[in-house]
Motif scaffolding. Structure first.
Motif, PDB file in Angstrom:
ATOM      1  N   ALA A  81      13.567 -22.453  11.481  1.00  0.00           N
ATOM      2  CA  ALA A  81      12.261 -22.663  10.858  1.00  0.00           C
ATOM      3  C   ALA A  81      11.495 -21.354  10.947  1.00  0.00           C
ATOM      4  N   LEU A  82      10.593 -21.110   9.995  1.00  0.00           N
ATOM      5  CA  LEU A  82       9.831 -19.866   9.949  1.00  0.00           C
ATOM      6  C   LEU A  82       8.347 -20.185   9.966  1.00  0.00           C
ATOM      7  N   ASP A  83       7.614 -19.518  10.872  1.00  0.00           N
ATOM      8  CA  ASP A  83       6.183 -19.755  11.032  1.00  0.00           C
ATOM      9  C   ASP A  83       5.358 -18.709  10.274  1.00  0.00           C
ATOM     10  N   TRP A  84       5.684 -17.415  10.461  1.00  0.00           N
ATOM     11  CA  TRP A  84       4.948 -16.369   9.767  1.00  0.00           C
ATOM     12  C   TRP A  84       5.760 -15.099   9.711  1.00  0.00           C
ATOM     13  N   ILE A  85       5.268 -14.161   8.872  1.00  0.00           N
ATOM     14  CA  ILE A  85       5.896 -12.839   8.736  1.00  0.00           C
ATOM     15  C   ILE A  85       4.798 -11.797   8.645  1.00  0.00           C
ATOM     16  N   ARG A  86       5.063 -10.603   9.198  1.00  0.00           N
ATOM     17  CA  ARG A  86       4.075  -9.512   9.142  1.00  0.00           C
ATOM     18  C   ARG A  86       4.805  -8.186   9.050  1.00  0.00           C
ATOM     19  N   PHE A  87       4.244  -7.257   8.273  1.00  0.00           N
ATOM     20  CA  PHE A  87       4.845  -5.940   8.098  1.00  0.00           C
ATOM     21  C   PHE A  87       4.026  -4.885   8.832  1.00  0.00           C
ATOM     22  N   SER A  88       4.682  -3.772   9.187  1.00  0.00           N
ATOM     23  CA  SER A  88       4.018  -2.702   9.930  1.00  0.00           C
ATOM     24  C   SER A  88       4.424  -1.350   9.353  1.00  0.00           C
ATOM     25  N   ARG A  89       3.530  -0.392   9.517  1.00  0.00           N
ATOM     26  CA  ARG A  89       3.827   0.961   9.068  1.00  0.00           C
ATOM     27  C   ARG A  89       4.702   1.686  10.088  1.00  0.00           C
ATOM     28  N   THR A 136      11.829  -8.491  15.382  1.00  0.00           N
ATOM     29  CA  THR A 136      11.390  -7.334  14.602  1.00  0.00           C
ATOM     30  C   THR A 136      12.582  -6.503  14.174  1.00  0.00           C
ATOM     31  N   ALA A 137      12.511  -5.956  12.969  1.00  0.00           N
ATOM     32  CA  ALA A 137      13.579  -5.091  12.471  1.00  0.00           C
ATOM     33  C   ALA A 137      12.990  -4.051  11.530  1.00  0.00           C
ATOM     34  N   LYS A 172       0.832  -1.202   0.000  1.00  0.00           N
ATOM     35  CA  LYS A 172       0.000   0.000   0.000  1.00  0.00           C
ATOM     36  C   LYS A 172       0.869   1.256   0.000  1.00  0.00           C
ATOM     37  N   GLU A 173       0.564   2.212   0.893  1.00  0.00           N
ATOM     38  CA  GLU A 173       1.308   3.477   0.863  1.00  0.00           C
ATOM     39  C   GLU A 173       2.669   3.388   1.529  1.00  0.00           C
ATOM     40  N   GLY A 174       2.976   2.243   2.136  1.00  0.00           N
ATOM     41  CA  GLY A 174       4.320   2.088   2.674  1.00  0.00           C
ATOM     42  C   GLY A 174       4.376   1.376   4.006  1.00  0.00           C
ATOM     43  N   ILE A 175       5.470   0.647   4.247  1.00  0.00           N
ATOM     44  CA  ILE A 175       5.729  -0.005   5.530  1.00  0.00           C
ATOM     45  C   ILE A 175       7.156   0.324   5.963  1.00  0.00           C
ATOM     46  N   LYS A 176       7.407   0.175   7.277  1.00  0.00           N
ATOM     47  CA  LYS A 176       8.711   0.576   7.811  1.00  0.00           C
ATOM     48  C   LYS A 176       9.401  -0.506   8.635  1.00  0.00           C
ATOM     49  N   SER A 177       8.667  -1.571   8.991  1.00  0.00           N
ATOM     50  CA  SER A 177       9.288  -2.634   9.781  1.00  0.00           C
ATOM     51  C   SER A 177       8.621  -3.965   9.473  1.00  0.00           C
ATOM     52  N   PHE A 178       9.264  -5.039   9.898  1.00  0.00           N
ATOM     53  CA  PHE A 178       8.657  -6.352   9.734  1.00  0.00           C
ATOM     54  C   PHE A 178       9.016  -7.229  10.923  1.00  0.00           C
ATOM     55  N   THR A 179       8.143  -8.188  11.181  1.00  0.00           N
ATOM     56  CA  THR A 179       8.300  -9.124  12.293  1.00  0.00           C
ATOM     57  C   THR A 179       8.190 -10.543  11.769  1.00  0.00           C
ATOM     58  N   VAL A 180       9.034 -11.425  12.265  1.00  0.00           N
ATOM     59  CA  VAL A 180       8.944 -12.840  11.920  1.00  0.00           C
ATOM     60  C   VAL A 180       8.795 -13.654  13.191  1.00  0.00           C
ATOM     61  N   ASN A 181       8.116 -14.766  13.066  1.00  0.00           N
ATOM     62  CA  ASN A 181       8.061 -15.743  14.148  1.00  0.00           C
ATOM     63  C   ASN A 181       8.907 -16.925  13.707  1.00  0.00           C
ATOM     64  N   ALA A 182      10.063 -17.101  14.368  1.00  0.00           N
ATOM     65  CA  ALA A 182      11.043 -18.090  13.932  1.00  0.00           C
ATOM     66  C   ALA A 182      11.439 -19.003  15.082  1.00  0.00           C
ATOM     67  N   LYS A 183      11.881 -20.189  14.721  1.00  0.00           N
ATOM     68  CA  LYS A 183      12.414 -21.169  15.681  1.00  0.00           C
ATOM     69  C   LYS A 183      13.876 -21.385  15.315  1.00  0.00           C
TER      70      LYS A 183
END
Length: 436
Positions: A428-436, A403-404, A356-367
């Motif tokens: 291992a990676l479970d999910w990823i999500r981005f944030s504004r 998060t980074a 969309k108009e932009g994101i600035k960070s992302f989070t992963v759930n990892a093992k």
């Protein structure tokens, strides 16, 4: 027997992933799609349950009224543990097809026994249960993968076979073939790249025969097609509709169908998981036709029948549509899956993500196991890195969120996740999500 034991819902307004169209822990392959008189689309397919053998002793049925919300009707037909469905066998059930005529729904099935038994069961409902299984006599040409087509004049056709597709007219009772009409080389591996898994439909006077196509990768990873002016041929090879190569390190085959639903045509197919030829998941992509009736090849995506995915919503790792390296989709709980067995320089793709108009960070759930670097790039895996997370060494058991920051990213892109580290089995990676 359970009429409904699991419901899986996706909604347009959340822009959730459409592929696979079955949830984590459910493996429905060989999808044969049909739109019946009630205005809903149904998928009849085989059910994988092991990496040691194909399919199972049961069939589920998928149902949708919008290509977004999918309902699973479990145990609609079985070859084991019942007295009224397949009374003469307890062999594994391979890929089925279905047809409707005069108030009755017919489920055409095939078995893994040494005789290559094929048969038909019936129900008064599209979701079954299907009962009274009865063997179809194929005059010593028993193989696998039945398909049924009814032409505009009401004549039915029965299609089956490997390497060379066979076809015969069906009698009016939908349970017997007219043996005098058998054609044993409707399409062939040599001329049409036919491997198995036939499906027939008609559009604008053209008969399309769709099947597992072995024209690429020395494996039947494609859904290909041939066309004719008659259901009995001759057929001319048309090309590839979709290719599931790189959906899993050990992916072997494909099997699918074509259906029009609410004005849009779709190809249905499957992808493998678990670094195996089995544990396959039904998927869907929209397709388009040219003026001459040819079909444009569809791209394998994560979004499937839906729009690009909303980056701000959680993206389950098992939705990856392309996997390169050792990484694979695998279960880590009954209804939970992960990207696992990740090695240095493995990467995966998700197509397509709307930032969309932009994101600035992302989070992963990892093992974490050995740990390593999770790197994000857009459009191509070799494009510049827009963000990364360093995952420290871990115990290989504990899921943790990391998060980074990420460089300002907006618009619609293919998302590539690239993994780096020392050696094998990094995380291992479970999910990823981005944030504004």
């Amino acid at each position: 027997m359970r009429l409904l034991s699991f419901i899986f819902l996706l909604t347009f307004h959340l822009s959730l992933a459409q592929n696979p169209i079955v949830p984590a822990g459910v493996y429905i392959a060989d999808p044969s799609a049909h739109v019946w008189n009630d205005g809903k689309l149904y998928i009849y397919g085989s059910l994988d349950e092991s990496t040691e053998y194909y399919c199972s002793w049961r069939h589920h049925v998928l149902e949708t009224s919008n290509m977004i919300n999918w309902r699973i009707h479990e145990d609609r037909f079985a070859s084991k543990g019942t007295n009224d469905q397949v009374p003469y066998s307890d062999a594994l059930l391979f890929a089925p097809d279905a047809m409707y005529k005069d108030g009755t729904y017919y489920l055409y099935y095939c078995l893994s026994d040494i005789n290559g038994t094929e048969g038909v069961a019936t129900s008064n409902r599209p979701t079954g249960p299907f009962t009274n299984g009865e063997k179809i006599e194929l005059r010593g040409i028993e193989e696998i993968d039945p398909a049924v087509f009814i032409d505009d004049d009401g004549q039915g056709y029965y299609i089956w076979g490997q390497f060379e597709a066979k076809i015969a007219k069906l009698k009016a009772n939908m349970r017997e073939i007219d043996a005098t009409t058998i054609i044993t080389d409707l399409v062939t591996e040599k001329e049409h790249y036919f491997h198995e898994g036939g499906f027939m439909f008609k559009r604008n006077g053209i008969y399309y025969f769709v099947y597992a196509d072995i024209s690429r990768a020395n494996r039947p990873t494609c859904i290909g097609y041939s066309t004719s002016e008659s259901p009995l041929g001759p057929f001319k090879y048309g090309g590839v509709i979709v290719d599931n190569n790189y959906s899993d390190p050990s992916n072997w085959n494909n099997h699918g169908s074509i259906a029009e639903y609410k004005g849009q045509w779709y190809v249905f197919y499957h992808r493998a998981t678990h670094n195996s030829r089995m544990m396959r998941k039904a998927c869907v992509e929209p397709i388009s036709f040219n003026k001459d009736g040819s079909i444009n090849e569809a791209e394998m995506t994560t979004q499937g029948a839906g729009p690009p995915l909303n980056a701000m919503e959680k993206l389950e790792a098992e939705r990856a549509c392309l996997l390169f390296g050792n990484v694979r989709i695998q279960a880590f709980d009954k209804y939970k899956e992960e990207l696992g067995e990740i090695n240095n320089k493995d990467n995966v793709a998700y197509k397509y993500i709307d930032f969309k108009e932009g994101i600035k960070s992302f989070t992963v759930n990892a093992k974490a196991i050995k740990g390593g670097r999770i790197s994000i790039s857009l459009d191509q895996p070799w494009n510049r890195e827009v963000g990364f997370i360093e995952i420290p060494e871990g115990d290989g058991k504990t899921w943790q969120e990391y998060t980074a920051e990420i460089k300002q990213t907006q618009g619609v892109h293919a998302l590539w996740i690239n993994f780096y580290g020392e050696g094998e089995d990094l995380m291992a990676l479970d999910w990823i999500r981005f944030s504004r």
